[in-house]
Scaffold this active site. Structure first.
Site, PDB file in Angstrom:
ATOM      1  CE1 TYR A  68       1.386 -18.783  -9.377  1.00 28.58           C
ATOM      2  CE2 TYR A  68       1.265 -21.398  -9.413  1.00 28.58           C
ATOM      3  CZ  TYR A  68       1.820 -20.177  -8.803  1.00 28.58           C
ATOM      4  OH  TYR A  68       2.484 -20.448  -7.684  1.00 28.58           O
ATOM      5  CD  GLU A  70       4.263 -16.109 -11.571  1.00 25.73           C
ATOM      6  OE1 GLU A  70       5.023 -16.710 -12.364  1.00 25.73           O
ATOM      7  OE2 GLU A  70       4.400 -16.669 -10.179  1.00 25.73           O
ATOM      8  CG  ASP A 245      -0.137   2.365   3.826  1.00 24.72           C
ATOM      9  OD1 ASP A 245      -1.160   2.076   3.777  1.00 24.72           O
ATOM     10  OD2 ASP A 245       0.643   1.622   4.616  1.00 24.72           O
ATOM     11  CB  THR A 274      -5.573  -3.175   3.061  1.00 23.85           C
ATOM     12  OG1 THR A 274      -6.397  -2.113   3.621  1.00 23.85           O
ATOM     13  CG2 THR A 274      -4.081  -3.368   3.807  1.00 23.85           C
ATOM     14  CE  LYS A 277      -5.466  -2.513   7.719  1.00 23.22           C
ATOM     15  NZ  LYS A 277      -4.510  -2.806   6.830  1.00 23.22           N
ATOM     16  NE  ARG A 283      -7.951 -10.840   6.189  1.00 24.74           N
ATOM     17  CZ  ARG A 283      -7.846  -9.925   6.852  1.00 24.74           C
ATOM     18  NH1 ARG A 283      -6.505  -9.559   7.200  1.00 24.74           N
ATOM     19  NH2 ARG A 283      -8.504  -9.597   7.844  1.00 24.74           N
TER      20      ARG A 283
HETATM   21  N1  DSN Z   1      -2.641  -5.183  10.850  1.00 24.12           N
HETATM   22  C1  DSN Z   1      -2.991  -3.905  10.334  1.00 24.12           C
HETATM   23  C2  DSN Z   1      -3.705  -2.879  11.396  1.00 24.12           C
HETATM   24  O1  DSN Z   1      -4.357  -3.293  12.263  1.00 24.12           O
HETATM   25  O2  DSN Z   1      -3.517  -2.021  11.249  1.00 24.12           O
HETATM   26  C3  DSN Z   1      -1.907  -3.198   9.785  1.00 24.12           C
HETATM   27  O3  DSN Z   1      -0.804  -4.141   9.466  1.00 24.12           O
END
Ligand code: DSN
Length: 482
Positions: A68, A70, A245, A274, A277, A283
């Site tokens: 942990y 935090e 974003d 994120t 991607k 992730r």
């Molecule tokens: N699930 C992601 C996407 O496929 O774009 C975004 O939430």
């Protein structure tokens, strides 16, 4: 270390790990093996997915998961966080260097969490300063119950302007069923009904009328680049905070495909992303910000987030180190080039693309001309081993569940080594499936938006043609789990 040596070590590590897992719950070991076989054997075209490196994957499987932590680096609510401090500081350092950001926060567990941290930090930043001075407090954590009551009233009346879901925005950009559309008074900007392109004059006019606290830029399904310098101009004209974003295209920013006005980091106050991607990490999520927002972003945990996933932060550090290598720029450029090849492959076969093409990592195919809904197209393609997701197109007449589109992205297959010819072939195979799919009927005999019939032999033919390409570009080569 050579690629062959890394493959051999990875193979032996996973074989042994799966034996250990199987000794406790063999069905999980089996599902893990099967998932690799399934990913190896299909054309993965989900625009938000990728294949992380063995180094990134292995980093997630350690005892950092057990700790942990935090708080922030050097300022934790738990003892014994010295190694987590090393990990988090390294992840943030790589992120700052890679993106040229003043400040980076590696704790968010996902993109949605990163956006919640951003919203919190923008709201907190707005009320700090004059508002807190009036209450004679240094920061929001010093507020009394009465102060919080006043703060709730103040924050509850803030406005957010983001891109609409069916124009390619994300549900966390003020979509009404999401918390972002509930906690803020929200309005949305769309795209031009003729061209499907973002019209900055329309965004400006909406912003001037609505006067949002937060102007959100960025997208999940818009196949074009955005001029973030223009978005910042608009934000400045109305006194808004520009939040970008970049979850989908962070890899193209990291790989220097999006530079100048197309790079959000020098223009936005707060950038969220994120890490899994196009950035090809584990992730998770991340927030980048200017120094002035850093103190409020730093309170993301425990204000908005649970304890950081230290094992994932470690993997973020590894992935960000990879993204700082020259090879990552080659990959990122290939992602964009491949998206163009895919788009041209569709256009040359008469298919209909939203905005008429792409200049990022994704293509949005309108399947209406095939007489199908997005749901029918997605299912028929999956039968043929082509993994995509259905997606709304602007002003979608089939709504957000059935949709009229298919979203296709190039990052995963680019990581596997696919190039121009393969993506042209992918377009050919997809068109072949859609041309040979008929919409089904409901039990009552009416037209169905879900059921479909795929022509005989089509799935096998497409799977065979895909297998030829997939075999040429093996996923995790050398990793033998048989
Ligand atoms: N699930 C992601 C996407 O496929 O774009 C975004 O939430």
């Amino acid at each position: 270390m050579s690629d062959a040596h890394i493959s051999a070590l990875t193979s032996s590590a996973y074989q042994q790990a799966l034996e250990v897992i199987a000794s406790v719950e063999p069905r999980i070991a089996e599902a893990t093996r099967k998932e690799l076989a399934d990913q190896r054997g299909s054309l993965k075209l989900i625009a938000s997915e990728n294949y992380a490196s063995p180094a990134v994957l292995l980093t997630m499987g350690t005892w950092f998961s057990d700790k942990y932590a935090e708080g922030t680096v050097g300022h934790r609510f738990y003892a014994g966080c010295q190694n987590v401090d090393t990990v988090e500081a390294l992840a943030a350092e790589h992120a700052r260097e890679l993106f040229g950001a003043e400040y980076a926060y590696a704790q968010p567990h996902s993109g949605i969490d990163a956006n919640l941290v951003a919203f919190w930090s923008i709201l907190a930043h707005r009320v700090e300063g004059p508002w807190l001075e009036r209450l004679e407090k240094k920061n929001v954590n010093d507020l009394t119950d009465e102060g919080w009551e006043e703060l709730r009233h103040e924050l509850g009346n803030q406005r957010l302007l983001g891109m609409s879901l069916d124009s390619g925005g994300h549900l966390t950009h003020g979509f009404r069923p999401n918390i972002s559309g509930k906690m803020f008074h929200q309005q949305q900007y769309g795209t031009d009904p003729e061209t499907g392109l973002l019209d900055y004059d329309v965004v400006r006019a909406k912003a001037k009328e609505f006067k949002p606290l937060v102007l959100v830029a960025g997208y999940s399904a818009y196949p074009r680049r955005v001029n973030f310098a223009k978005m910042r101009e608009i934000a400045d004209e109305v006194g808004a905070t520009l939040m970008v974003d970049m979850a989908h295209f962070a890899g193209l920013v990291a790989g220097k495909v999006f530079v100048g006005d197309e790079d959000p980091v020098p223009h936005a106050h707060v950038v969220t992303t994120t890490t899994h991607k196009s950035l090809r990490g584990p992730r998770g999520g991340m927030v980048l910000a200017t120094e002035e927002y850093a103190p409020s972003v730093d309170r993301g945990c425990p204000m908005v987030l649970g304890g950081p996933l230290s094992h994932v932060m470690a993997a973020k550090a590894v992935a960000l180190a990879e993204a700082r290598q020259p090879a990552f720029q080659t990959y990122a450029q290939q992602v964009a080039d491949n998206a163009k090849s895919l788009a041209e492959g569709f256009l040359s076969r008469g298919a209909d693309l939203v905005t008429g093409g792409t200049d990022n990592h994704l293509v949005l195919l309108d399947v209406s001309a095939f007489g199908l809904t997005g749901r029918q197209a997605e299912s028929a393609l999956l039968d043929a081993g082509v993994v995509t997701n259905r997606n709304s197109v602007p002003n979608d007449r089939n709504g957000a569940w059935y949709t009229s589109g298919i979203r296709l992205g190039t990052p995963a297959l680019t990581t596997r080594g696919f190039g121009h010819d393969e993506f042209d072939n992918v377009a050919e195979l997809i068109v072949h499936v859609l041309q040979n799919t008929q919409p089904g009927t409901t039990k009552a005999g009416g037209p169905s938006k879900a059921s479909y019939e795929l022509g005989e032999g089509v799935a096998d033919k497409v799977k065979d043609a895909s297998a030829e390409m997939l075999d040429k570009h093996p996923l995790y080569p050398g990793l033998d789990l048989a």
